[in-house]
Design an enzyme around this catalytic site. Structure first.
Site, PDB file in Angstrom:
ATOM      1  N   SER A 143       0.807  -1.229   0.000  1.00 30.03           N
ATOM      2  CA  SER A 143       0.000   0.000   0.000  1.00 30.03           C
ATOM      3  C   SER A 143       0.838   1.277   0.000  1.00 30.03           C
ATOM      4  CB  SER A 143      -0.904   0.015   1.250  1.00 30.03           C
ATOM      5  OG  SER A 143      -0.124   0.036   2.433  1.00 30.03           O
ATOM      6  N   ALA A 164       0.705   4.105   8.596  1.00 30.04           N
ATOM      7  CA  ALA A 164       0.773   2.648   8.612  1.00 30.04           C
ATOM      8  C   ALA A 164       0.611   2.134   7.185  1.00 30.04           C
ATOM      9  CB  ALA A 164      -0.316   2.073   9.514  1.00 30.04           C
ATOM     10  N   ASP A 300      -3.539   5.453   8.933  1.00 26.93           N
ATOM     11  CA  ASP A 300      -3.328   4.071   8.496  1.00 26.93           C
ATOM     12  C   ASP A 300      -3.681   3.947   7.019  1.00 26.93           C
ATOM     13  OD1 ASP A 300      -3.109   1.380   8.136  1.00 26.93           O
ATOM     14  OD2 ASP A 300      -4.434   0.805   9.785  1.00 26.93           O
ATOM     15  N   HIS A 301      -2.666   3.874   6.186  1.00 30.40           N
ATOM     16  CA  HIS A 301      -2.855   3.822   4.737  1.00 30.40           C
ATOM     17  C   HIS A 301      -3.011   2.387   4.225  1.00 30.40           C
ATOM     18  CE1 HIS A 301      -1.625   4.686   0.426  1.00 30.40           C
ATOM     19  NE2 HIS A 301      -2.485   5.662   0.666  1.00 30.40           N
ATOM     20  N   SER A 302      -3.027   1.415   5.110  1.00 31.64           N
ATOM     21  CA  SER A 302      -3.173   0.023   4.699  1.00 31.64           C
ATOM     22  C   SER A 302      -4.580  -0.239   4.177  1.00 31.64           C
ATOM     23  CB  SER A 302      -2.873  -0.917   5.869  1.00 31.64           C
ATOM     24  OG  SER A 302      -3.876  -0.818   6.868  1.00 31.64           O
TER      25      SER A 302
END
Length: 364
Positions: A143, A164, A300-302
């Site tokens: 990601s 993240a 949180d970029h997941s």
């Protein structure tokens, strides 16, 4: 010449002639110790109290999340060990090795490039690394924007420090990359760097050259991929003309279970949790990794999703956002319950549906 010696010489010659690099392939997912693993998942922490460049690690031998002693960009961590054949290839090209790097937010390719140029929206909202030789290869889906950096031993971009991120690496045999190439065709991956030998799979070469995309229905593709050690992974891919959310329009219909989706929390037009369909799709708003401080989806970029109880877990490319209904992308899913339970346990808060109680009452 004695027969045993003769056989040894013949075997060595076979390895040199056929494989060029020896009998043992180096292109495999590798853990922090450099040992071969069939698959792994990394969850990089956000740059908050407990985070920064730290990451959690899980593979089939751990049965749970473990905090790595390495940093995400370390020369001795799982990513560096996995990427080693590529990093070595930059210094010295070797026969029988190929790679493709794709990212809708690619890194700068020269010092003279003033700013990052994102991929046109017709390409997939997807990020990944494909490396392979004539024996094995890895598909590393992730990601992180600008990862890996362009032809540099320093592969980790500083821009990846803040949020993240998630990574999933699976080792496959060479033959499986024809199907992987077809999945990437539907994802319409934006290749920003590649070197695929002309004798390798045409499906992969076509995607690497950005010249392949679906021309007719169906505008999605599902395929079960088998890892080198026989583990099955289910790959979802949708082309932009599919025109629907990856999760509520495709994945949930195939898995036939409710779905909890963790995607980026800073979207312009986010899609709300959806209870208007037979199996509901909920947005995960907060997670807690191990005993650390919980953090929200805004850092949180997941992108991942999990079914209740953890029967299925998917590492995905896309966010639940209106414009991404018309973007290409995909997900790689596993029905490993140990993995699912580990992800399901991370969730501390999700967005309920606006009329959830009404919908459930009507169903009763």
């Amino acid at each position: 010449m004695e027969m045993a010696t003769y056989r040894t010489v013949v075997a060595l010659l076979f390895c040199v002639v056929v494989l060029f690099q020896g009998c043992e392939s180096d292109v495999k997912c590798r853990n922090d110790s450099g040992a071969e693993v069939d698959w792994y998942i990394l969850y990089k922490l956000p740059n908050v109290k407990d985070g920064g460049l730290s990451y959690l690690y899980m593979d089939e031998s751990t049965d749970e999340w473990r905090l790595s002693t390495e940093k995400i960009g370390s020369r001795f961590g799982a990513l560096a060990n996995t990427l080693k054949p590529l990093l070595d290839f930059y210094n010295r090209k070797t026969e029988g090795f190929g790679y493709m790097l794709y990212n809708d937010q690619p890194p700068k390719q020269s010092r003279n490039q003033r700013r990052h140029r994102n991929a046109p929206s017709s390409f997939g909202h997807s990020k990944g690394v494909v490396m392979l030789d004539r024996q094995t290869g890895v598909w590393l889906s992730h990601s992180t924007p600008r990862f890996p950096t362009y032809r540099s031993k320093v592969f980790w971009p500083e821009s990846g420090n803040s949020n993240a991120q998630i990574f999933m690496c699976v080792t496959y045999s060479y033959n499986e990359f024809r199907e992987i190439g077809l999945q990437l065709k539907y994802i319409h991956a934006y290749s920003y760097d590649s070197d695929i030998p002309t004798t390798f799979h045409d499906e992969l070469r076509c995607v690497a050259q950005r010249s392949c995309y679906p021309k007719k229905k169906p505008w999605f593709r599902e395929k079960t991929l088998t890892s080198l050690n026989g583990r099955q992974f289910h790959s979802f891919a949708k082309y932009r003309r599919f025109g629907d959310d990856l999760y509520s329009g495709l994945i949930v219909n195939s898995l036939n279970q409710d779905l909890y989706v963790k995607s980026w929390g800073k979207m312009r037009r986010p899609l709300p949790s959806n209870c208007s369909i037979p199996h509901h799709v909920y947005n995960v708003e907060e997670v807690q990794l191990l005993n650390m401080q919980p953090f929200s989806d805004t850092v949180d970029h997941s992108k991942w999703c999990v079914t209740p109880g953890g029967n299925w877990t998917c590492i995905a490319d896309m966010n639940r956002e209106k414009s991404q209904m018309d973007r290409c992308g995909g997900a790689i899913c596993t029905n490993d319950v140990t993995v699912g339970e580990a992800f399901y346990a991370l969730m501390t808060n999700h967005e309920p549906c606006e009329h959830e109680h009404t919908v459930q009452h009507r169903e009763l």
